[in-house]
Design a protein around this motif. Sequence first.
Motif, PDB file in Angstrom:
ATOM      1  N   ASN A  32       0.828  -1.053  -0.119  1.00 61.00           N
ATOM      2  CA  ASN A  32      -0.151   0.018   0.089  1.00 61.00           C
ATOM      3  C   ASN A  32       0.877   1.140  -0.057  1.00 61.00           C
ATOM      4  O   ASN A  32       1.830   1.595   1.074  1.00 61.00           O
ATOM      5  CB  ASN A  32      -0.974  -0.110   1.247  1.00 61.00           C
ATOM      6  CG  ASN A  32      -2.158   0.985   1.325  1.00 61.00           C
ATOM      7  OD1 ASN A  32      -1.756   2.069   0.643  1.00 61.00           O
ATOM      8  ND2 ASN A  32      -2.995   0.563   2.044  1.00 61.00           N
ATOM      9  N   ALA A  33       0.967   2.161  -1.160  1.00 60.81           N
ATOM     10  CA  ALA A  33       1.715   3.109  -1.001  1.00 60.81           C
ATOM     11  C   ALA A  33       1.400   4.315  -0.063  1.00 60.81           C
ATOM     12  O   ALA A  33       2.484   5.013   0.160  1.00 60.81           O
ATOM     13  CB  ALA A  33       1.652   3.772  -2.620  1.00 60.81           C
ATOM     14  N   ARG A  58      11.841  -3.175  -6.487  1.00 62.64           N
ATOM     15  CA  ARG A  58      11.140  -3.213  -5.004  1.00 62.64           C
ATOM     16  C   ARG A  58      10.666  -1.831  -4.854  1.00 62.64           C
ATOM     17  O   ARG A  58       9.666  -1.664  -3.718  1.00 62.64           O
ATOM     18  CB  ARG A  58      12.101  -3.529  -3.805  1.00 62.64           C
ATOM     19  CG  ARG A  58      12.485  -5.053  -4.015  1.00 62.64           C
ATOM     20  CD  ARG A  58      13.551  -5.418  -2.849  1.00 62.64           C
ATOM     21  NE  ARG A  58      13.462  -6.746  -2.485  1.00 62.64           N
ATOM     22  CZ  ARG A  58      14.061  -7.988  -2.984  1.00 62.64           C
ATOM     23  NH1 ARG A  58      14.801  -7.399  -4.209  1.00 62.64           N
ATOM     24  NH2 ARG A  58      14.045  -9.003  -2.718  1.00 62.64           N
ATOM     25  N   THR A  59      10.958  -0.811  -5.709  1.00 61.02           N
ATOM     26  CA  THR A  59      10.712   0.565  -5.526  1.00 61.02           C
ATOM     27  C   THR A  59       9.279   0.728  -6.473  1.00 61.02           C
ATOM     28  O   THR A  59       8.535   1.868  -6.209  1.00 61.02           O
ATOM     29  CB  THR A  59      11.430   1.480  -5.929  1.00 61.02           C
ATOM     30  OG1 THR A  59      11.785   1.542  -7.290  1.00 61.02           O
ATOM     31  CG2 THR A  59      12.817   1.351  -5.010  1.00 61.02           C
ATOM     32  N   PHE A 114       7.407   4.835   1.452  1.00 62.06           N
ATOM     33  CA  PHE A 114       8.581   4.351   0.397  1.00 62.06           C
ATOM     34  C   PHE A 114       8.884   2.965   1.005  1.00 62.06           C
ATOM     35  O   PHE A 114       8.717   2.043   0.705  1.00 62.06           O
ATOM     36  CB  PHE A 114       9.445   5.184   0.182  1.00 62.06           C
ATOM     37  CG  PHE A 114      10.699   4.553  -0.604  1.00 62.06           C
ATOM     38  CD1 PHE A 114      10.700   4.426  -1.839  1.00 62.06           C
ATOM     39  CD2 PHE A 114      11.943   4.085   0.130  1.00 62.06           C
ATOM     40  CE1 PHE A 114      11.781   3.652  -2.721  1.00 62.06           C
ATOM     41  CE2 PHE A 114      12.920   3.468  -0.497  1.00 62.06           C
ATOM     42  CZ  PHE A 114      12.786   3.520  -1.746  1.00 62.06           C
ATOM     43  N   LEU A 115       9.132   3.076   2.483  1.00 54.89           N
ATOM     44  CA  LEU A 115       9.921   1.809   3.135  1.00 54.89           C
ATOM     45  C   LEU A 115       9.028   0.661   3.356  1.00 54.89           C
ATOM     46  O   LEU A 115       9.270  -0.512   2.966  1.00 54.89           O
ATOM     47  CB  LEU A 115      10.615   2.454   4.357  1.00 54.89           C
ATOM     48  CG  LEU A 115      11.472   1.548   4.893  1.00 54.89           C
ATOM     49  CD1 LEU A 115      12.786   1.552   4.210  1.00 54.89           C
ATOM     50  CD2 LEU A 115      11.945   1.887   6.315  1.00 54.89           C
ATOM     51  N   LYS A 174       3.011   7.263  -5.483  1.00 56.63           N
ATOM     52  CA  LYS A 174       3.504   7.410  -3.909  1.00 56.63           C
ATOM     53  C   LYS A 174       2.335   7.844  -2.853  1.00 56.63           C
ATOM     54  O   LYS A 174       2.634   8.717  -2.072  1.00 56.63           O
ATOM     55  CB  LYS A 174       4.536   8.683  -4.069  1.00 56.63           C
ATOM     56  CG  LYS A 174       5.535   8.482  -5.168  1.00 56.63           C
ATOM     57  CD  LYS A 174       6.253   9.774  -5.249  1.00 56.63           C
ATOM     58  CE  LYS A 174       7.450   9.653  -6.177  1.00 56.63           C
ATOM     59  NZ  LYS A 174       8.536  10.762  -6.444  1.00 56.63           N
ATOM     60  N   GLY A 175       1.273   7.279  -2.810  1.00 58.80           N
ATOM     61  CA  GLY A 175       0.237   7.314  -1.976  1.00 58.80           C
ATOM     62  C   GLY A 175      -0.619   8.534  -2.190  1.00 58.80           C
ATOM     63  O   GLY A 175      -1.688   8.870  -1.469  1.00 58.80           O
ATOM     64  N   LYS A 176      -0.480   9.102  -3.441  1.00 57.33           N
ATOM     65  CA  LYS A 176      -1.492  10.225  -3.600  1.00 57.33           C
ATOM     66  C   LYS A 176      -2.121  10.008  -4.947  1.00 57.33           C
ATOM     67  O   LYS A 176      -1.697   9.171  -5.720  1.00 57.33           O
ATOM     68  CB  LYS A 176      -0.365  11.674  -3.736  1.00 57.33           C
ATOM     69  CG  LYS A 176       0.414  11.928  -2.664  1.00 57.33           C
ATOM     70  CD  LYS A 176       1.401  13.065  -3.112  1.00 57.33           C
ATOM     71  CE  LYS A 176       2.049  13.389  -1.776  1.00 57.33           C
ATOM     72  NZ  LYS A 176       2.981  14.678  -2.051  1.00 57.33           N
TER      73      LYS A 176
END
Length: 358
Positions: free
Chosen positions: A147-148, A245-246, A152-153, A254-256
């Motif tokens: 889940n973004a 993995r990124t 990132f981590l 990026k969660g947006k």
Amino acid sequence: MTFLKNVLEPPVYGWRDPAGNFTKPSNFQISSEFFSRLNVFKNKKNWLSFVSWLLVLCLAPFLFLFIFKYFSITGLIIAFVYGMIVMGTHGTIWHHRYCTHRAYKFKNKFWRFITQNLTLKIIPEEIYAISHHVHHALSDQPGDPYNAQGGFLYCFLADVNHQPIARNMSVKDYNRCVTMMDHTGVQPNTYEQYQKWGSVANPGRAILSIILNWGFWFTVFFLIGGPSLVCAIFGAAGIWAVGVRTFNYEGHGKGKDMRREGIDYNRDDMSINQIWPGFVAGEWHNNHHLFPNSARSGFKPYQIDTAWYYIKFLSLIGAVSSYRDSKKQFYLEYCPVPVANKKQFAAAEKVPFIAEQV
């Protein structure tokens, strides 16, 4: 859905709060969970995650040797093509479209074996395929293994923290996991072996297959170009193994909400189409979430899809017996313009976003 919500081993910080909302762990919590789950001395059921990252460490010396001893412009170009295009495309062909979504079928086990081993074996099929089903079922929701919104981590270390299967499944649920993997050629553990090792894959068979795969490609590249070629390609594979993995963090904005009208037609999650992953690996991610079972995700003329080209080639020579192609359905539902020639095809790209009207 109940099965998919429980098929993965939950991290100590959990998937959600008591109200069912996603809770973002701190980087310290994520890191602590990562190192705890890599500890095979603490729990041998951590073996699969440990092996996955051990392979990355084993590739690091090849990268250093290439940079400091064998570096050349030719080697750099070869490393770029192999690490970015060959490894990336193979990941889409094998792990994504076949192991997870069964978007196509091989004529026989020979072609499946060839495709499976086209590149260095780094990512275990089990870690990718089962968790990716959960990702699609719960995309950008609590329980999504990458889940973004977790940062990132959270995504980068997901293969260890969030993607391994649950370790206390019933016989029925474990057999469902086996069924999800039965087409991949991975020989499963018995239920008793699963209780011991915590995985579908058997450690002995899995490690042997990696050794044989690496040994074969080491020999081939050494005979072709000596140690310099080996170091260039093995080092590039290591960079890919870290870089991949990124992807899901970037591929989900990026969660947006970074979706664009006329480009990202799927509105059920935050997935987006990106030029770079699309060109080098055929990974048009929003298209893929729109039609996850399609062997092609590059629908528009500019959307190069190297993974699809390989699948289509195998179909032409009879190695692939069937495949799903959702391109016509995409244009019918989202760009309903008759396509009789290239000019009309290009015109279809200019049709405004109409997903809500369909």
